[in-house]
Design an enzyme around this catalytic site. Structure first.
Site, mmCIF file in Angstrom:
data_model
loop_
_atom_site.group_PDB
_atom_site.id
_atom_site.type_symbol
_atom_site.label_atom_id
_atom_site.label_comp_id
_atom_site.label_asym_id
_atom_site.label_seq_id
_atom_site.Cartn_x
_atom_site.Cartn_y
_atom_site.Cartn_z
ATOM 1 N N CYS A 74 0.864 -1.176 0.000
ATOM 2 C CA CYS A 74 0.000 0.000 0.000
ATOM 3 C C CYS A 74 0.906 1.233 0.000
ATOM 4 O O CYS A 74 1.714 1.404 0.927
ATOM 5 C CB CYS A 74 -0.867 -0.022 1.262
ATOM 6 S SG CYS A 74 -1.875 1.448 1.486
ATOM 7 N N CYS A 180 -0.977 3.624 -6.560
ATOM 8 C CA CYS A 180 -1.822 3.033 -5.510
ATOM 9 C C CYS A 180 -2.038 1.600 -5.944
ATOM 10 O O CYS A 180 -2.294 1.334 -7.132
ATOM 11 C CB CYS A 180 -3.158 3.778 -5.427
ATOM 12 S SG CYS A 180 -4.424 2.899 -4.459
HETATM 13 N N1 DGL Z 1 -3.961 0.611 -1.968
HETATM 14 C C1 DGL Z 1 -3.619 1.798 -1.366
HETATM 15 C C2 DGL Z 1 -2.387 2.474 -1.853
HETATM 16 O O1 DGL Z 1 -1.561 1.831 -2.472
HETATM 17 C C3 DGL Z 1 -4.506 2.540 -0.461
HETATM 18 C C4 DGL Z 1 -5.772 3.088 -0.971
HETATM 19 C C5 DGL Z 1 -6.545 3.699 0.170
HETATM 20 O O2 DGL Z 1 -6.768 3.022 1.171
HETATM 21 O O3 DGL Z 1 -6.931 4.863 0.047
HETATM 22 O O4 DGL Z 1 -2.211 3.639 -1.632
#
Ligand code: DGL
Length: 250
Positions: A74, A180
């Site tokens: 993430c 993301c």
């Molecule tokens: N998958 C996430 C990232 O890589 C987070 C998205 C979120 O929770 O807003 O930033």
């Protein structure tokens, strides 16, 4: 480091499962424990302290399962918490960052669109990356987009992306960075909008290579000769989310 112990992987939801696929391709003998914090998603539009508290809870849970390394799949959680976690815990902790460096290397005078959460783009980690490799880069915060991936709302996501990318002259875009881990699931939709020219880059291959190097260096690779397992857990206590997680891995 117990070589047979699992590698912990987590995200605010199912986004990190794309990263998990890349980790598995690179390290098929490893066992993985994937934790999706869907109950507390999204991270990217929450106050920083709240995200830190969520990440600390997930980390404590993974450690109680004796993981030998942690991959923060993430970008947002990495930007908020990676530094502090590394100072606190004595195990390899790997994080994601928008793949601006490789995009910069591919640039031939055009622009680079960087899609990520508002939090990722706001924090120092990205600001430092931008200062070094940001020539021609246009950061595009995407509040609400991860939710559309979580809900498998493909048509709404397509419309969101059309609106987001509409103001840019796509003939002069050299690369689109998926900053993301939810966005690679929209790669097809993004490709249809931007056409064949720009590279679409995410950081999952890079992190898989990094994990191999870190485990090797710590003499921690699982060399059992047997294909590893994947266990899914989620803070949302609903069977559907685990079914979706398995489907996304496949
Ligand atoms: N998958 C996430 C990232 O890589 C987070 C998205 C979120 O929770 O807003 O930033």
């Amino acid at each position: 480091m117990g070589n047979q112990n699992p590698v912990g992987v987590f995200d605010s939801g199912v986004g990190g499962i794309g990263t998990l696929s890349a980790l598995r391709r690179e390290l098929p003998q490893e066992d993985f424990l994937y934790f999706g914090d869907t109950l507390h998603a999204p991270y990217g539009t929450k106050p920083r302290e709240e995200v830190m508290a969520c990440v600390t809870r997930v980390m404590t849970h993974l450690l109680s399962n004796h993981v030998k390394a942690v991959v923060i799949a993430c970008n947002t959680a990495t930007a908020v918490a990676a530094k502090e976690l590394r100072e606190t815990y004595d195990l390899p902790i790997l994080g994601m960052e928008p793949a601006l460096k490789p995009a910069h290397a591919l640039r031939h005078g055009g622009s680079i669109l960087v899609l990520a959460t508002p939090m990722t783009l706001r924090l120092e980690k990205f600001q430092q990356l931008y200062a070094r490799y940001g020539e021609g880069a246009i950061p595009l915060p995407c509040p609400g987009l991860m939710e559309l991936v979580e809900q498998e709302a493909n048509e709404q996501a397509r419309r969101y992306l059309l609106e987001l990318l509409h103001p840019y002259d796509l003939r002069t875009v050299d690369a689109v960075v998926l900053g993301c881990t939810h966005y690679p699931f929209l790669r097809g939709a993004i490709r249809r909008i931007v056409g064949r020219r720009p590279e679409i880059i995410d950081g999952s291959y890079g992190i898989a290579m990094q994990l191999r190097r870190r485990l090797e260096a710590a003499d921690g690779l699982n060399e059992s000769g047997v294909r590893g397992t994947v266990t899914f857990e989620n803070s949302l206590d609903e069977p559907e989310i685990l079914a979706l997680s398995r489907a996304l891995l496949d």
